[in-house]
Each structure stands twice: as C-alpha cells, then as structure tokens.
Design a protein around this motif. Structure first.
Motif, PDB file in Angstrom:
ATOM      1  N   SER A   2      36.932  33.671  41.824  1.00 34.11           N
ATOM      2  CA  SER A   2      37.740  32.645  41.165  1.00 34.11           C
ATOM      3  C   SER A   2      38.189  33.105  39.782  1.00 34.11           C
ATOM      4  N   PHE A   3      37.264  33.678  39.032  1.00 34.03           N
ATOM      5  CA  PHE A   3      37.559  34.141  37.675  1.00 34.03           C
ATOM      6  C   PHE A   3      38.633  35.227  37.690  1.00 34.03           C
ATOM      7  N   LEU A   4      38.470  36.224  38.542  1.00 35.37           N
ATOM      8  CA  LEU A   4      39.431  37.324  38.602  1.00 35.37           C
ATOM      9  C   LEU A   4      40.797  36.853  39.099  1.00 35.37           C
ATOM     10  N   ASN A   5      40.820  35.952  40.061  1.00 40.53           N
ATOM     11  CA  ASN A   5      42.103  35.458  40.568  1.00 40.53           C
ATOM     12  C   ASN A   5      42.910  34.759  39.476  1.00 40.53           C
ATOM     13  N   GLU A   6      42.219  34.059  38.581  1.00 43.23           N
ATOM     14  CA  GLU A   6      42.927  33.399  37.487  1.00 43.23           C
ATOM     15  C   GLU A   6      43.462  34.416  36.484  1.00 43.23           C
ATOM     16  N   ILE A   7      42.682  35.433  36.185  1.00 39.03           N
ATOM     17  CA  ILE A   7      43.111  36.463  35.240  1.00 39.03           C
ATOM     18  C   ILE A   7      44.277  37.274  35.795  1.00 39.03           C
ATOM     19  N   LEU A   8      44.263  37.512  37.101  1.00 43.17           N
ATOM     20  CA  LEU A   8      45.246  38.403  37.729  1.00 43.17           C
ATOM     21  C   LEU A   8      46.418  37.664  38.363  1.00 43.17           C
ATOM     22  N   ALA A   9      46.545  36.385  38.073  1.00 43.92           N
ATOM     23  CA  ALA A   9      47.589  35.576  38.707  1.00 43.92           C
ATOM     24  C   ALA A   9      48.985  36.131  38.432  1.00 43.92           C
ATOM     25  N   VAL A  13      46.236  34.654  24.562  1.00 41.50           N
ATOM     26  CA  VAL A  13      44.860  35.007  24.893  1.00 41.50           C
ATOM     27  C   VAL A  13      44.810  36.223  25.804  1.00 41.50           C
ATOM     28  N   LEU A  14      45.731  36.314  26.759  1.00 40.54           N
ATOM     29  CA  LEU A  14      45.701  37.380  27.759  1.00 40.54           C
ATOM     30  C   LEU A  14      46.877  38.327  27.558  1.00 40.54           C
ATOM     31  N   SER A  15      46.587  39.626  27.489  1.00 38.23           N
ATOM     32  CA  SER A  15      47.624  40.649  27.362  1.00 38.23           C
ATOM     33  C   SER A  15      47.506  41.624  28.517  1.00 38.23           C
ATOM     34  N   ARG A  16      48.657  42.008  29.084  1.00 38.91           N
ATOM     35  CA  ARG A  16      48.697  42.946  30.199  1.00 38.91           C
ATOM     36  C   ARG A  16      49.452  44.194  29.774  1.00 38.91           C
ATOM     37  N   VAL A  17      48.882  45.349  30.070  1.00 37.97           N
ATOM     38  CA  VAL A  17      49.471  46.621  29.669  1.00 37.97           C
ATOM     39  C   VAL A  17      49.662  47.498  30.905  1.00 37.97           C
ATOM     40  N   LYS A  18      50.883  48.015  31.078  1.00 37.25           N
ATOM     41  CA  LYS A  18      51.187  48.932  32.172  1.00 37.25           C
ATOM     42  C   LYS A  18      51.992  50.109  31.634  1.00 37.25           C
ATOM     43  N   THR A  22      64.106  52.287  28.430  1.00 34.12           N
ATOM     44  CA  THR A  22      64.712  51.218  29.233  1.00 34.12           C
ATOM     45  C   THR A  22      63.829  49.976  29.322  1.00 34.12           C
ATOM     46  N   CYS A  23      62.535  50.129  28.882  1.00 27.76           N
ATOM     47  CA  CYS A  23      61.548  49.043  28.985  1.00 27.76           C
ATOM     48  C   CYS A  23      61.323  48.624  30.440  1.00 27.76           C
ATOM     49  N   GLU A  24      61.612  49.527  31.362  1.00 29.47           N
ATOM     50  CA  GLU A  24      61.370  49.251  32.778  1.00 29.47           C
ATOM     51  C   GLU A  24      59.991  49.768  33.178  1.00 29.47           C
ATOM     52  N   LEU A  25      59.395  49.076  34.128  1.00 22.09           N
ATOM     53  CA  LEU A  25      58.078  49.467  34.612  1.00 22.09           C
ATOM     54  C   LEU A  25      58.159  50.836  35.273  1.00 22.09           C
ATOM     55  N   PHE A  26      57.294  51.748  34.853  1.00 21.55           N
ATOM     56  CA  PHE A  26      57.279  53.097  35.400  1.00 21.55           C
ATOM     57  C   PHE A  26      56.283  53.227  36.549  1.00 21.55           C
ATOM     58  N   TYR A  27      55.109  52.597  36.398  1.00 17.20           N
ATOM     59  CA  TYR A  27      54.063  52.707  37.424  1.00 17.20           C
ATOM     60  C   TYR A  27      53.299  51.389  37.464  1.00 17.20           C
ATOM     61  N   SER A  28      53.198  50.813  38.639  1.00 15.70           N
ATOM     62  CA  SER A  28      52.645  49.458  38.762  1.00 15.70           C
ATOM     63  C   SER A  28      51.177  49.415  39.158  1.00 15.70           C
ATOM     64  N   LYS A  29      50.598  50.567  39.503  1.00 20.37           N
ATOM     65  CA  LYS A  29      49.255  50.552  40.084  1.00 20.37           C
ATOM     66  C   LYS A  29      48.118  50.766  39.081  1.00 20.37           C
ATOM     67  N   LEU A  30      48.438  50.791  37.799  1.00 19.95           N
ATOM     68  CA  LEU A  30      47.408  50.931  36.777  1.00 19.95           C
ATOM     69  C   LEU A  30      47.651  49.862  35.714  1.00 19.95           C
ATOM     70  N   THR A  31      46.708  48.941  35.580  1.00 20.15           N
ATOM     71  CA  THR A  31      46.883  47.794  34.689  1.00 20.15           C
ATOM     72  C   THR A  31      45.662  47.611  33.799  1.00 20.15           C
ATOM     73  N   TYR A  32      45.922  47.406  32.516  1.00 21.31           N
ATOM     74  CA  TYR A  32      44.861  47.097  31.558  1.00 21.31           C
ATOM     75  C   TYR A  32      45.087  45.666  31.066  1.00 21.31           C
ATOM     76  N   ILE A  33      44.049  44.874  31.154  1.00 20.48           N
ATOM     77  CA  ILE A  33      44.143  43.466  30.752  1.00 20.48           C
ATOM     78  C   ILE A  33      43.135  43.194  29.648  1.00 20.48           C
ATOM     79  N   TYR A  34      43.625  42.602  28.545  1.00 18.34           N
ATOM     80  CA  TYR A  34      42.768  42.239  27.425  1.00 18.34           C
ATOM     81  C   TYR A  34      42.702  40.724  27.327  1.00 18.34           C
ATOM     82  N   LEU A  35      41.489  40.194  27.347  1.00 20.63           N
ATOM     83  CA  LEU A  35      41.285  38.759  27.251  1.00 20.63           C
ATOM     84  C   LEU A  35      40.592  38.483  25.919  1.00 20.63           C
ATOM     85  N   GLU A  36      41.344  37.993  24.941  1.00 20.94           N
ATOM     86  CA  GLU A  36      40.810  37.758  23.597  1.00 20.94           C
ATOM     87  C   GLU A  36      40.299  36.322  23.506  1.00 20.94           C
ATOM     88  N   VAL A  37      39.045  36.133  23.862  1.00 23.86           N
ATOM     89  CA  VAL A  37      38.465  34.789  24.002  1.00 23.86           C
ATOM     90  C   VAL A  37      38.533  33.972  22.711  1.00 23.86           C
TER      91      VAL A  37
END
Length: 303
Positions: A30-37, A137-142, A148-163
């Motif tokens: 449940s926790f991960l599904n909310e973060i990765l929505a 609160v939540l930042s996603r980095v790819k 071009t600010c276009e996504l280069f690679y979608s399979k590596l994601t870093y997520i920061y949750l600043e509680v």
C-alpha cells in the motif's frame, strides 16, 4: 522519561518492523503504491530480497539496504530511511542503484534488457540545497536530455520523500498518500488515533507499531536502535553548534563501533537464552557466551 506508545519509524529497527517483515507485506504494498502512483506502477505482490549486496569481487565494496524487494513484474525497489543529512548521500543512492541493475545480467545470449529499478529515500530532513517548492514532499528524478528536457531513460527512478515538509493536520487527510505521510511524521507523537486513519489498513499498521506489543527480544533491539537514533541526533546537533564539519562523521564512526559491540552482545544473549531454556548451569553459560555475571542476571530477570 516515558517511552512513546508507538515505535519511531526512522530507527533502523522501527522501519524494518513496520515494513520489512513478511507479515507486513500488505502495508508495504500500500505504501509503495501511493509513492509510485505518478509512475503508474501498481504492485500486487512483492518478494523480499537480501538487503546485503556483494560486489563483483572481494575487493569491491558491499551495500546494505534498509529494504529491498521485487514485485510481480520483476521491477526492483530499494527503500532507504535517512535520519539526517550525510556527506555524499546522493552518491550513495546512485551506487546502491547499480546492484539491482547488475543483478539482472544473464550469462549467455542476453540483449541487456532491464526491468525498472526504483530507489526510494524517505528523509527525516529537508534537502534544502535544491530549488524546489517548500510544500513539495515527493520528488522524482530520472535521466533526461538537458537540452530538450525530454525523458532519456524511464527504467531508473530516484524518489525523495521529504517527510518534514508534510504539514497537514489530521482533519486535512483525504488520500492514502496523505495518511501514510501523516503517520510517518507523527507516529511517535500520537496519543489518540484520529478518526481519519481509523480504517483497517492503518489500524493494522498501528498495531505493529505499538511498543507494548513487542516481544522481549524485539523490545531489546528497538531500545538499542532508538539509542543509536538519539545519539546520531546529538552528534549532528553538536557538530552544527560547534561548527566542526567532521564532527558528525567522527561521531558516526564511534557509534558504529558501539553498535558492533552491542550486536555481538545481542548474539551472546541469544545463545544464553537457549542455554537457560535447556537448563544449563550458570558457570557453563558464562563460559560459553562470555557474558558477565551481572549481564546474565539481568537476562534471567527479563525472561
């Protein structure tokens, strides 16, 4: 000082107790599904993986994750709890992400196809060096093309949750994401359960988090973990007040040595507990475990 009713999720023991055990799988999903929505990831099932990762050879550095798992589609998830700012923190997360990538390599005819890897950092502080919104609160980095600010690679994601950025009160909780963030940030301060989180999923979470329901062994581990957490905060505050840049690292090394000593003591106590259960006499227990007489007496009193 009385211990809070619920365990601190930012201690090593606390986070693993709440999310890292097989019986906590529903909570973690449940926790991960909310973060990765936002990534449109939906986890139906997970498999807990070994949190100790080895390099390509004995000369390469190992990695120790707080939590490592894989979902039904083979996607990998590393979850790290970070209590305070640390030198080269981002570098460490990048380094960690290389292990699940390398683990996917296959001998023989392999086309280098990868399944996605997500590195999730749950922070008990604010990454203030970044120019982001105060309330984000939540930042996603790819990986992206900087021109071009276009996504280069979608399979590596870093997520920061600043509680600490999460400021909503109990009355403002409407989504599961908000409720999870509220619990992470306020668990150790809860004296009553707000009606907004009185639903089956979160009641199960709170039941796991209740200090009074820990076994003697788990309570011992939690108290040790809590001591490390408090000592880390003390070291960090002292270093900041005195202006010593290396104060925190020095304190961390000293605490690491203490933790290693405490871990060895815990192992000896486990052996002693088994010997006591089997009716071994005091002298034999002292001889086998290396415990002091006072430590043995304290253990017997806790049984």
């Amino acid at each position: 000082m009385n211990m809070p009713k619920y365990i601190n999720p930012f201690t090593d023991f606390g986070f693993k107790k709440l999310f890292g055990e097989e019986s906590a799988k529903e909570l973690l999903i449940s926790f991960l599904n909310e973060i990765l929505a936002e990534d449109e990831v939906h986890i139906e099932d997970i498999t807990y993986l070994n949190t100790e990762q080895f390099g390509a050879s004995e000369d390469h550095r190992k990695a120790f994750f707080d939590l490592y798992c894989r979902n039904q589609n083979g996607e990998h998830f590393i979850v790290e709890i970070q209590r305070q700012k640390q030198k080269n923190f981002k570098d460490r997360l990048i380094f960690y992400s290389t292990f699940p990538i390398q683990n996917q390599s296959i001998k023989g005819d392999w086309t280098f196809e990868q399944t996605p890897v997500y590195v999730i950092a749950i922070l008990d502080f604010i990454l203030d060096e970044r120019n982001t919104s105060e309330n984000k609160v939540l930042s996603r980095v790819k990986l992206m093309d900087i021109e071009t600010c276009e996504l280069f690679y979608s399979k590596l994601t870093y997520i920061y949750l600043e509680v600490p950025k999460f400021k909503k009160s109990a009355e403002e909780l409407f989504t599961l994401f908000d409720k999870w963030l509220f619990l992470l940030g306020n668990l150790t301060f809860l004296e009553r359960i707000p009606p907004q989180i009185q639903e089956q999923l979160f009641m199960k979470f709170l039941d796991r988090a209740e200090v009074a329901k820990l076994t003697d062994e788990d309570r011992y581990k939690y108290e040790r973990s809590l001591k490390v957490y408090r000592d880390d905060l003390l070291v960090m505050n002292t270093a900041r007040e005195e202006g010593f840049e290396n104060g925190f690292e020095k304190g961390r090394k000293e605490r690491l040595e203490e933790v290693q000593i405490e871990t060895r003591l815990l192992e000896r106590l486990k052996v002693a507990r088994k010997l006591i259960e089997n009716g071994a006499d005091t002298q034999l227990i002292l001889s086998v475990t290396g415990l002091t007489f006072d430590e043995l007496v304290e253990l017997k009193a806790s049984l």
